[in-house]
Design a protein around this motif. Structure first.
Motif, PDB file in Angstrom:
ATOM      1  N   LEU A  97       2.559  19.963   0.396  1.00  0.00           N
ATOM      2  CA  LEU A  97       2.540  18.662  -0.517  1.00  0.00           C
ATOM      3  C   LEU A  97       0.849  18.729  -0.754  1.00  0.00           C
ATOM      4  CD1 LEU A  97       3.636  16.555  -2.412  1.00  0.00           C
ATOM      5  CD2 LEU A  97       3.708  15.404  -0.265  1.00  0.00           C
ATOM      6  N   ARG A  98       0.466  18.901  -2.011  1.00  0.00           N
ATOM      7  CA  ARG A  98      -1.019  18.640  -2.017  1.00  0.00           C
ATOM      8  C   ARG A  98      -1.499  17.121  -2.106  1.00  0.00           C
ATOM      9  NH1 ARG A  98      -5.235  21.273  -2.795  1.00  0.00           N
ATOM     10  NH2 ARG A  98      -6.845  20.060  -3.912  1.00  0.00           N
ATOM     11  N   ALA A  99      -0.464  16.136  -2.479  1.00  0.00           N
ATOM     12  CA  ALA A  99      -0.823  14.907  -2.534  1.00  0.00           C
ATOM     13  C   ALA A  99      -0.717  14.261  -1.065  1.00  0.00           C
ATOM     14  CB  ALA A  99       0.241  14.147  -3.299  1.00  0.00           C
ATOM     15  N   SER A 100      -0.591  15.306   0.070  1.00  0.00           N
ATOM     16  CA  SER A 100      -0.478  14.788   1.477  1.00  0.00           C
ATOM     17  C   SER A 100      -2.069  14.101   1.738  1.00  0.00           C
ATOM     18  CB  SER A 100      -0.092  15.707   2.263  1.00  0.00           C
ATOM     19  OG  SER A 100      -0.897  16.812   2.211  1.00  0.00           O
ATOM     20  N   ILE A 126      -8.845  27.892  -7.308  1.00  0.00           N
ATOM     21  CA  ILE A 126      -9.434  27.075  -5.946  1.00  0.00           C
ATOM     22  C   ILE A 126      -9.179  25.587  -6.358  1.00  0.00           C
ATOM     23  CG2 ILE A 126     -11.672  26.663  -4.879  1.00  0.00           C
ATOM     24  CD1 ILE A 126     -12.514  29.461  -5.736  1.00  0.00           C
ATOM     25  N   ARG A 127      -8.634  24.801  -5.364  1.00  0.00           N
ATOM     26  CA  ARG A 127      -8.644  23.381  -5.540  1.00  0.00           C
ATOM     27  C   ARG A 127      -9.612  22.588  -4.622  1.00  0.00           C
ATOM     28  NH1 ARG A 127      -2.202  22.314  -6.914  1.00  0.00           N
ATOM     29  NH2 ARG A 127      -3.252  20.260  -7.660  1.00  0.00           N
ATOM     30  N   PRO A 128     -10.758  22.467  -5.097  1.00  0.00           N
ATOM     31  CA  PRO A 128     -11.702  21.756  -4.023  1.00  0.00           C
ATOM     32  C   PRO A 128     -11.379  20.414  -4.040  1.00  0.00           C
ATOM     33  CG  PRO A 128     -12.529  22.222  -6.138  1.00  0.00           C
ATOM     34  CD  PRO A 128     -11.528  22.721  -6.219  1.00  0.00           C
ATOM     35  N   ILE A 129     -12.009  19.684  -2.757  1.00  0.00           N
ATOM     36  CA  ILE A 129     -11.794  18.168  -2.701  1.00  0.00           C
ATOM     37  C   ILE A 129     -13.067  17.643  -2.415  1.00  0.00           C
ATOM     38  CG2 ILE A 129      -9.331  18.458  -1.974  1.00  0.00           C
ATOM     39  CD1 ILE A 129     -10.662  17.698   0.969  1.00  0.00           C
ATOM     40  N   SER A 168     -11.371  13.773 -11.878  1.00  0.00           N
ATOM     41  CA  SER A 168     -10.290  14.348 -10.908  1.00  0.00           C
ATOM     42  C   SER A 168      -9.285  13.045 -10.602  1.00  0.00           C
ATOM     43  CB  SER A 168     -11.001  14.545  -9.441  1.00  0.00           C
ATOM     44  OG  SER A 168      -9.856  14.586  -8.535  1.00  0.00           O
ATOM     45  N   VAL A 169      -8.095  13.497 -10.918  1.00  0.00           N
ATOM     46  CA  VAL A 169      -7.166  12.543 -10.803  1.00  0.00           C
ATOM     47  C   VAL A 169      -6.886  12.230  -9.310  1.00  0.00           C
ATOM     48  CG1 VAL A 169      -4.522  12.210 -10.709  1.00  0.00           C
ATOM     49  CG2 VAL A 169      -5.504  13.463 -12.758  1.00  0.00           C
ATOM     50  N   GLY A 170      -6.844  13.044  -8.544  1.00  0.00           N
ATOM     51  CA  GLY A 170      -6.651  12.956  -6.997  1.00  0.00           C
ATOM     52  C   GLY A 170      -7.813  12.208  -6.235  1.00  0.00           C
ATOM     53  N   PRO A 195      -1.972   8.040 -16.842  1.00  0.00           N
ATOM     54  CA  PRO A 195      -1.102   6.865 -16.572  1.00  0.00           C
ATOM     55  C   PRO A 195      -0.791   6.598 -15.127  1.00  0.00           C
ATOM     56  CG  PRO A 195      -0.333   8.114 -18.387  1.00  0.00           C
ATOM     57  CD  PRO A 195      -1.423   8.847 -17.740  1.00  0.00           C
ATOM     58  N   HIS A 196      -0.716   7.437 -14.470  1.00  0.00           N
ATOM     59  CA  HIS A 196      -0.518   7.144 -13.115  1.00  0.00           C
ATOM     60  C   HIS A 196      -1.698   6.807 -12.387  1.00  0.00           C
ATOM     61  CE1 HIS A 196      -0.882  11.449 -13.516  1.00  0.00           C
ATOM     62  NE2 HIS A 196      -1.207  11.705 -12.357  1.00  0.00           N
ATOM     63  N   ILE A 197      -2.668   6.538 -12.943  1.00  0.00           N
ATOM     64  CA  ILE A 197      -3.951   5.995 -12.176  1.00  0.00           C
ATOM     65  C   ILE A 197      -3.658   4.507 -12.547  1.00  0.00           C
ATOM     66  CG2 ILE A 197      -6.418   5.685 -12.242  1.00  0.00           C
ATOM     67  CD1 ILE A 197      -5.944   8.313 -11.561  1.00  0.00           C
ATOM     68  N   THR A 310      -2.519  19.302 -18.756  1.00  0.00           N
ATOM     69  CA  THR A 310      -2.199  20.748 -18.237  1.00  0.00           C
ATOM     70  C   THR A 310      -0.884  21.030 -17.791  1.00  0.00           C
ATOM     71  OG1 THR A 310      -3.114  22.190 -16.659  1.00  0.00           O
ATOM     72  CG2 THR A 310      -3.367  20.024 -16.188  1.00  0.00           C
ATOM     73  N   ASP A 311      -0.451  19.889 -17.366  1.00  0.00           N
ATOM     74  CA  ASP A 311       1.074  19.967 -16.702  1.00  0.00           C
ATOM     75  C   ASP A 311       1.985  20.266 -17.802  1.00  0.00           C
ATOM     76  OD1 ASP A 311      -0.058  19.853 -14.335  1.00  0.00           O
ATOM     77  OD2 ASP A 311       0.483  17.530 -13.825  1.00  0.00           O
ATOM     78  N   MET A 312       1.420  20.258 -19.059  1.00  0.00           N
ATOM     79  CA  MET A 312       2.550  20.682 -20.298  1.00  0.00           C
ATOM     80  C   MET A 312       2.192  22.095 -20.817  1.00  0.00           C
ATOM     81  SD  MET A 312       4.835  18.539 -20.696  1.00  0.00           S
ATOM     82  CE  MET A 312       5.449  19.497 -22.182  1.00  0.00           C
ATOM     83  N   SER A 332      -8.465  24.154 -19.802  1.00  0.00           N
ATOM     84  CA  SER A 332      -9.749  23.744 -19.540  1.00  0.00           C
ATOM     85  C   SER A 332      -9.624  22.969 -17.931  1.00  0.00           C
ATOM     86  CB  SER A 332     -10.547  23.075 -20.517  1.00  0.00           C
ATOM     87  OG  SER A 332     -10.050  21.765 -20.628  1.00  0.00           O
ATOM     88  N   VAL A 333      -8.399  22.689 -17.577  1.00  0.00           N
ATOM     89  CA  VAL A 333      -8.501  21.739 -16.265  1.00  0.00           C
ATOM     90  C   VAL A 333      -8.590  22.902 -15.162  1.00  0.00           C
ATOM     91  CG1 VAL A 333      -7.295  20.278 -14.918  1.00  0.00           C
ATOM     92  CG2 VAL A 333      -7.319  20.018 -17.479  1.00  0.00           C
ATOM     93  N   TRP A 334      -7.682  23.783 -14.907  1.00  0.00           N
ATOM     94  CA  TRP A 334      -7.515  24.803 -14.126  1.00  0.00           C
ATOM     95  C   TRP A 334      -7.950  26.361 -14.230  1.00  0.00           C
ATOM     96  CZ3 TRP A 334      -6.878  22.106  -9.536  1.00  0.00           C
ATOM     97  CH2 TRP A 334      -6.246  21.049  -9.741  1.00  0.00           C
TER      98      TRP A 334
END
Ligand code: EPZ
Length: 427
Positions: A97-100, A126-129, A168-170, A195-197, A310-312, A332-334
Motif C-alpha cells: 500500500l503506497r498510502a502507508s 519512479i515514484r519519488p517522495i 503532489s497529492v501524497g 477533492p480528497h484533499i 490520470t486515474d481515469m 502528464s502526471v506519471w
C-alpha cells in the motif's frame, strides 16, 4: 507450485441499464483513516468503501496498537489511545500500500517520531517522495533512511512556509497530517487541489484542527495542541463514478451514476460530451445515455485536479479505442502509465505509444481475449474493454482491481453486464 487465483470472465456486448450507487472515496479514506491517529479519542468514520486497500490500512493501524471496530458496514470506529510510534510496520503491509506513508505524517504530528518502510503500490514509473521529505524537514523534522526504512523525528514541530516543486497529492496530505499539530502557522504553496484533499481538511477541522484554503493551491494551517473525537462521512469516489460513466458510454445504454458530487466529475463529463455521449447532471447523480455508436475522436491530457484525472486515463483510452478517427492522450502526471495498451492491442485496438503520448486510431470493434492487469485502473480499463468487446474476455490478476472497486461484479451485473468472478489454478 500452483496456487488459487481469481479472474473475471466477461461476455461483451450487453447494454447497461439502471442505477449504480457509488461508494466512499478510496483515496480520501486512505488519508482520513491514518488522520484518526492524531487523537487519543475515538473517531467515527462513515461511508468507508469495502476494498482491499482500506483493509490493509486498517491492519497497519491495528499493528501499531489502534483499536478499529466496524459496528456496521461502511462505518469504522478508530481509537488510537494505545498507539506507539516505535513499532516497525511490517514490510509486507507497507509494500502492498503506497498510502502507508501517511503514517509518517500522522505519527510525526502526534508523537514527533515515525518510522515506516518504503511504500509500494501500483507501479507506473519512479515514484519519488522527495516533496514529502522536504516538507517534513521544513517543519523541523530530521528525516533519515536506513535500508528500506524511513524515519522522521522532531523534538518540536514548527510551522513553516513550504513551496511544493511538483503538485503532489501524497505530499500535500502528509504535510497536512504533520502540520495540524505543529506549533505556529504552516503555509503549503502549490498544494494539490483534489477533492480528497478537501475531504481530509474537513475531517481534520471536525477534529478541532484549523486548516483553511484546501481545494486551492495555498493551504494555511494554524497548529493546535490537541485534536478530539469526531464523526465524519467520506465523499463519494470520483474515480469509481468516472469509471461507471465511461463503462456506460462504452457499452451503450442508460445508466444513472448515483450518490456523486457532479462538480468533482466536471472534467470527465466534459470529455464524454465532447465524444458525443449524452450526459445529464442532477444534484447527486449523473445520467449517461449512449446508443452504443462509436465516440468522436478527442484529445485528452491528464493534469492534477481540476484537470482530467490520470486515474481515469486508462478507462477513457479504452473508450477511445473504438473512436471515429484518431485521438491523442497525453499522460502528464506519471512517466509510465501506458503499459496496459499492450493488452488492449491483444483485443484489436490500434494504439501507438511514444513516451507520454498515446495515439489511438479508432477501430470499429474490440474482440474478447485473455488479458492481464498490472495496476488498479488498468484493471478497470480491461473490464470496460471486456464489456464493449465482441466475444469473451478473461482478465487475470484481478486482486489489483479489488484494491479500489467495491462489489464491482455485483454492481455491473445489476446493470445487466455479463461478468463473473471465478477461481482458477495459477502455475
Ligand atoms: C495519488 O498518488 C493517488 N494515490 C494516485 O491514485 C493518483 O494517481 C495520484 O495521486 C495522482 O492523482 C492515492 O491517493 C493513494 P502524487 P500519489 O504524489 O500521492 C511526482 C489510484 O489509482 N512526485 O500526486 O502517490 C510523482 O512522481 C492511485 O487510485 C514527486 O516528484 O501521487 C508524480 O509524477 C494510483 N515527488 C506526481 O508528482 C514527490 O515527493 C504526482 O504524484 C511526490 C510526487
Amino acid at each position: 507450485m500452483s496456487s488459487i487465483s481469481e479472474r473475471f470472465v466477461i461476455h461483451g456486448g450487453q447494454r447497461l441499464h439502471g442505477t449504480v450507487n457509488i461508494s466512499g472515496a478510496k483515496n480520501a479514506a486512505l488519508g482520513i483513516i491514518p488522520a484518526a491517529l492524531l487523537t487519543d479519542e475515538t473517531c467515527r468514520i462513515e461511508n468507508i468503501p469495502d476494498i482491499s486497500d482500506v483493509k490493509t490500512m486498517i491492519r497497519i493501524l491495528e499493528h501499531i496498537g489502534a483499536t478499529v471496530e466496524r459496528p456496521e458496514p461502511g462505518v469504522l470506529l478508530i481509537n488510537a489511545a494505545n498507539v506507539r510510534s516505535d513499532i516497525p510496520i511490517q514490510d509486507d503491509l507497507t509494500r502492498r500500500l503506497r498510502a502507508s506513508y501517511y503514517l509518517l505524517g500522522a505519527l510525526l504530528g502526534r508523537f514527533g517520531y515515525a518510522e515506516v518502510s518504503m511504500p509500494g503500490g501500483c507501479y507506473f514509473g519512479i515514484r519519488p517522495i522527495d516533496q514529502h521529505i522536504k516538507g517534513f524537514e521544513a517543519l523541523g523534522a530530521t528525516v533519515t533512511t536506513e535500508g528500506a526504512v524511513i524515519r522522521a523525528e522532531a523534538a518540536d514541530l514548527l510551522g513553516s512556509s513550504i513551496y511544493m516543486d511538483v503538485v503532489s497529492v501524497g505530499a500535500t496530505i502528509n504535510l497536512l497530517l504533520a502540520a495540524v499539530r505543529a506549533r505556529g502557522v504552516t503555509v503549503i504553496e502549490n498544494a494539490a487541489r483534489e477533492p480528497h484533499i478537501v475531504d481530509l481538511a474537513n475531517f481534520l477541522n471536525s477534529m478541532g484542527a484549523d486548516v483553511r484554503g484546501a481545494g486551492t493551491d495555498v493551504i494555511k494551517i494554524h497548529g493546535v495542541d490537541k485534536l478530539h473525537a469526531c464523526c465524519y462521512s467520506i465523499i463519494p469516489d470520483q474515480i469509481e463514478a468516472g469509471t461507471y460513466m465511461v463503462a456506460a458510454a462504452a457499452a451503450g445504454g442508460d445508466v444513472l451514476v448515483n450518490n456523486v458530487i457532479p462538480k468533482h466529475l466536471d472534467s470527465i463529463t466534459g470529455k464524454l460530451e465532447e465524444c458525443g455521449i449524452k450526459v445529464i447532471e442532477n444534484d447527486e447523480s449523473i445520467r449517461i445515455m449512449s446508443d452504443g455508436s462509436r465516440p468522436k475522436a478527442v484529445r485528452v491530457k491528464t493534469m492534477p485536479h481540476p484537470g482530467f484525472p490520470t486515474d481515469m486515463q486508462p478507462q477513457i483510452t479504452t473508450l477511445l479505442s473504438v473512436c471515429k478517427g484518431t485521438s491523442s492522450i497525453v499522460e502528464s502526471v506519471w512517466d509510465n502509465r501506458f503499459k496496459y495498451v499492450d493488452q488492449l492491442r491483444r483485443m484489436g485496438a490500434n494504439i501507438t505509444v511514444s513516451g507520454k503520448l498515446a495515439t489511438v486510431s479508432g477501430v470499429s470493434v474490440l474482440h474478447g481475449a485473455p488479458v492481464d492487469v498490472d495496476d488498479l485502473r488498468a484493471g478497470a480499463a480491461m473490464v470496460i474493454a471486456g464489456l464493449m468487446a465482441e466475444g469473451t474476455t478473461v482478465i487475470t490478476n484481478i486482486k489489483l482491481v479489488d484494491r479500489g472497486y467495491e462489489s464491482l461484479v455485483e454492481k455491473l451485473t445489476a446493470l445487466g453486464a455479463d461478468i463473473r468472478r471465478e477461481q482458477y489454478e495459477e502455475e
